[in-house]
Design a protein around this motif. Sequence first.
Motif, PDB file in Angstrom:
ATOM      1  N   ILE A 285       0.860  -1.185   0.000  1.00 31.42           N
ATOM      2  CA  ILE A 285       0.000   0.000   0.000  1.00 31.42           C
ATOM      3  C   ILE A 285       0.898   1.237   0.000  1.00 31.42           C
ATOM      4  N   PRO A 286       0.781   2.127  -0.961  1.00 34.30           N
ATOM      5  CA  PRO A 286       1.665   3.289  -1.016  1.00 34.30           C
ATOM      6  C   PRO A 286       1.424   4.242   0.156  1.00 34.30           C
ATOM      7  N   TYR A 287       2.490   4.916   0.564  1.00 36.67           N
ATOM      8  CA  TYR A 287       2.474   5.967   1.576  1.00 36.67           C
ATOM      9  C   TYR A 287       2.048   5.469   2.952  1.00 36.67           C
ATOM     10  N   PHE A 288       0.786   5.057   3.103  1.00 32.99           N
ATOM     11  CA  PHE A 288       0.251   4.738   4.422  1.00 32.99           C
ATOM     12  C   PHE A 288       0.572   3.312   4.858  1.00 32.99           C
ATOM     13  N   GLY A 289       0.861   2.427   3.915  1.00 32.68           N
ATOM     14  CA  GLY A 289       1.022   1.023   4.245  1.00 32.68           C
ATOM     15  C   GLY A 289       2.151   0.745   5.218  1.00 32.68           C
ATOM     16  N   ALA A 290       3.287   1.408   5.022  1.00 30.48           N
ATOM     17  CA  ALA A 290       4.435   1.171   5.896  1.00 30.48           C
ATOM     18  C   ALA A 290       4.125   1.560   7.337  1.00 30.48           C
ATOM     19  N   TYR A 291       3.407   2.661   7.521  1.00 32.73           N
ATOM     20  CA  TYR A 291       3.087   3.121   8.876  1.00 32.73           C
ATOM     21  C   TYR A 291       2.025   2.225   9.527  1.00 32.73           C
ATOM     22  N   ILE A 292       1.104   1.720   8.714  1.00 31.42           N
ATOM     23  CA  ILE A 292       0.144   0.751   9.249  1.00 31.42           C
ATOM     24  C   ILE A 292       0.870  -0.505   9.712  1.00 31.42           C
ATOM     25  N   GLY A 293       1.827  -0.967   8.902  1.00 30.83           N
ATOM     26  CA  GLY A 293       2.577  -2.160   9.259  1.00 30.83           C
ATOM     27  C   GLY A 293       3.404  -1.993  10.518  1.00 30.83           C
ATOM     28  N   VAL A 294       4.078  -0.845  10.648  1.00 27.02           N
ATOM     29  CA  VAL A 294       4.913  -0.649  11.842  1.00 27.02           C
ATOM     30  C   VAL A 294       4.044  -0.456  13.079  1.00 27.02           C
ATOM     31  N   LEU A 295       2.866   0.130  12.940  1.00 24.91           N
ATOM     32  CA  LEU A 295       1.982   0.293  14.087  1.00 24.91           C
ATOM     33  C   LEU A 295       1.524  -1.065  14.618  1.00 24.91           C
ATOM     34  N   ILE A 296       1.081  -1.937  13.697  1.00 21.91           N
ATOM     35  CA  ILE A 296       0.646  -3.280  14.116  1.00 21.91           C
ATOM     36  C   ILE A 296       1.818  -4.054  14.717  1.00 21.91           C
ATOM     37  N   SER A 297       2.969  -3.990  14.053  1.00 25.11           N
ATOM     38  CA  SER A 297       4.137  -4.727  14.531  1.00 25.11           C
ATOM     39  C   SER A 297       4.602  -4.214  15.886  1.00 25.11           C
ATOM     40  N   ALA A 298       4.595  -2.895  16.060  1.00 29.45           N
ATOM     41  CA  ALA A 298       5.039  -2.332  17.334  1.00 29.45           C
ATOM     42  C   ALA A 298       4.128  -2.768  18.484  1.00 29.45           C
ATOM     43  N   ILE A 299       2.825  -2.833  18.223  1.00 30.99           N
ATOM     44  CA  ILE A 299       1.897  -3.289  19.272  1.00 30.99           C
ATOM     45  C   ILE A 299       2.182  -4.743  19.635  1.00 30.99           C
ATOM     46  N   LEU A 300       2.400  -5.591  18.624  1.00 28.95           N
ATOM     47  CA  LEU A 300       2.682  -7.001  18.889  1.00 28.95           C
ATOM     48  C   LEU A 300       4.000  -7.185  19.641  1.00 28.95           C
ATOM     49  N   ILE A 301       5.000  -6.384  19.293  1.00 30.71           N
ATOM     50  CA  ILE A 301       6.296  -6.496  19.981  1.00 30.71           C
ATOM     51  C   ILE A 301       6.202  -5.929  21.396  1.00 30.71           C
ATOM     52  N   PHE A 302       5.423  -4.859  21.562  1.00 32.55           N
ATOM     53  CA  PHE A 302       5.294  -4.237  22.882  1.00 32.55           C
ATOM     54  C   PHE A 302       4.656  -5.190  23.888  1.00 32.55           C
ATOM     55  N   ILE A 303       3.764  -6.065  23.412  1.00 36.08           N
ATOM     56  CA  ILE A 303       3.143  -7.041  24.305  1.00 36.08           C
ATOM     57  C   ILE A 303       4.198  -7.925  24.957  1.00 36.08           C
ATOM     58  N   ASP A 304       5.232  -8.265  24.179  1.00 31.78           N
ATOM     59  CA  ASP A 304       6.286  -9.136  24.707  1.00 31.78           C
ATOM     60  C   ASP A 304       7.376  -8.355  25.433  1.00 31.78           C
ATOM     61  N   SER A 305       7.816  -7.214  24.837  1.00 35.19           N
ATOM     62  CA  SER A 305       8.924  -6.461  25.434  1.00 35.19           C
ATOM     63  C   SER A 305       8.885  -5.020  24.945  1.00 35.19           C
ATOM     64  N   PRO A 306       8.651  -4.061  25.839  1.00 37.37           N
ATOM     65  CA  PRO A 306       8.681  -2.646  25.429  1.00 37.37           C
ATOM     66  C   PRO A 306      10.041  -2.210  24.917  1.00 37.37           C
ATOM     67  N   VAL A 307      11.124  -2.763  25.464  1.00 35.24           N
ATOM     68  CA  VAL A 307      12.466  -2.391  25.004  1.00 35.24           C
ATOM     69  C   VAL A 307      12.676  -2.824  23.557  1.00 35.24           C
ATOM     70  N   ASN A 308      12.285  -4.059  23.247  1.00 32.63           N
ATOM     71  CA  ASN A 308      12.389  -4.526  21.860  1.00 32.63           C
ATOM     72  C   ASN A 308      11.515  -3.707  20.919  1.00 32.63           C
ATOM     73  N   CYS A 309      10.381  -3.251  21.421  1.00 31.21           N
ATOM     74  CA  CYS A 309       9.503  -2.393  20.614  1.00 31.21           C
ATOM     75  C   CYS A 309      10.205  -1.093  20.254  1.00 31.21           C
ATOM     76  N   LEU A 310      10.886  -0.485  21.224  1.00 32.08           N
ATOM     77  CA  LEU A 310      11.618   0.756  20.961  1.00 32.08           C
ATOM     78  C   LEU A 310      12.739   0.520  19.948  1.00 32.08           C
ATOM     79  N   ILE A 311      13.470  -0.591  20.102  1.00 30.42           N
ATOM     80  CA  ILE A 311      14.545  -0.910  19.154  1.00 30.42           C
ATOM     81  C   ILE A 311      13.981  -1.121  17.752  1.00 30.42           C
ATOM     82  N   PHE A 312      12.832  -1.789  17.651  1.00 29.60           N
ATOM     83  CA  PHE A 312      12.227  -2.028  16.342  1.00 29.60           C
ATOM     84  C   PHE A 312      11.781  -0.722  15.692  1.00 29.60           C
ATOM     85  N   ILE A 313      11.246   0.197  16.462  1.00 28.67           N
ATOM     86  CA  ILE A 313      10.827   1.482  15.893  1.00 28.67           C
ATOM     87  C   ILE A 313      12.029   2.241  15.348  1.00 28.67           C
ATOM     88  N   VAL A 314      13.157   2.235  16.079  1.00 31.36           N
ATOM     89  CA  VAL A 314      14.376   2.879  15.581  1.00 31.36           C
ATOM     90  C   VAL A 314      14.838   2.214  14.279  1.00 31.36           C
TER      91      VAL A 314
END
Length: 416
Positions: A285-314
């Motif tokens: 999905i152009p433009y918005f797709g990447a941000y939708i993907g990182v939002l979903i992924s960040a939520i899934l990673i945050f459930i397991d580890s907030p530190v890993n979520c921060l590293i993934f966002i960087v």
Amino acid sequence: MNRPFWRESIRRGFPMFLALSATALVVFIVWKFDDVKKMIDMLIGIFSPIIIGGVLAYILKTPVNFFEKIFKKALWKNSDKTAPVLSVAVVLIMTVLLVVMFLVLIIPELINSVMVIAAALPGSVNSIRSFAKSLGQSDFMYADLINQGLEYAENAVLGWVNTDLLPMLYGLAGNIAISAGTIFTGMLNVLIGFFIALYLLFGRKKFAMGTKKLLYAILKKDRADAILHEIKFIDKTFVGYIGGKLLEAAVMGLITYVFCVIMKLTLGFKNEVLIAIIIGVTNIIPYFGAYIGVLISAILIFIDSPVNCLIFIVFFVILQQIDGNVIGPKLMSGSVGLDGFWVLFAIVVFGGFFGIGGMVLGIPVFAVFYEFFRRWVRKRLKARGFDPSDLSVTNAAYKGEEGSDSSSDETRKDNG
């Protein structure tokens, strides 16, 4: 019988007839929109195997042509007969292997990732609730606001479960036979579409030659040449955009998977397959797709580890810079030729009408219409003596035209 008179009358009246017919058609569609939509849905259901086969054949046409060139160079004898068959066979085998790999390897990993997330979700929710309650019971300045937000979130989740989730599950359980029939019909259409794509790929040159013969049979040579030129332009636009977008999504998903595997070996990162697929698929999905993907992924990673979520966002921020400056320009350069505003316009409009499919395919469709309109404007400017490539020359010519009009008016007054 005055043939020139009737010929000229038809030539002048035909555009008006087309305009009136188009207006009547639009009025009828608006007036009977529900009936027209039902008829279109029925036709799509009837022709869905042909549509699936055509789309699949069009997507596989480019790799088939690529392998055909390779086989023609490698095979000296009977290359014209053998190369097309081998190229289609190789591409179809690769497609089947990809589907089997997805079903056998990726889907079990996805199910395992979902189960891990489901098992970790209650503990994460309880931890968040305990932390929020500890803040609410302390002298923290926003304690009341946190308590109100927590209560509102709990009520909202309970209301969604009772009003939306449970009725939906009951409906699915009650209509399981209908759902099974729909799934069977869909699988059957895909299977029939696969064989249709096979026939289209083997006979693509015959179909192309038949289309050319038909055009030259019913149209003048210059008109037929112009139509074939536009068909090549449309094909180049769609193949360049869709192929580049799919390749870009695959590269982004692969890079994300490699990063997640490294993180798994060093910091115990989880759900690497699920995260990579989410990033890769949403990147289509152009433009918005990447941000939708990182939002979903960040939520899934945050459930397991907030530190890993921060590293993934960087990591995602760095990856987006690489994609925007290196990967995207290399793979998508010159594919559509639209400015950023018109890309966003196509995403919003086509996405509003046709959903995610409209967001993906709306850009090349709009690019084709935009190019046709741009050519028409340039043709009209040239017909009026303007230079479309130079605005200053156009303004000067326009001023000169105005000056000539005013001087001619003064001449008429003097003569009068």
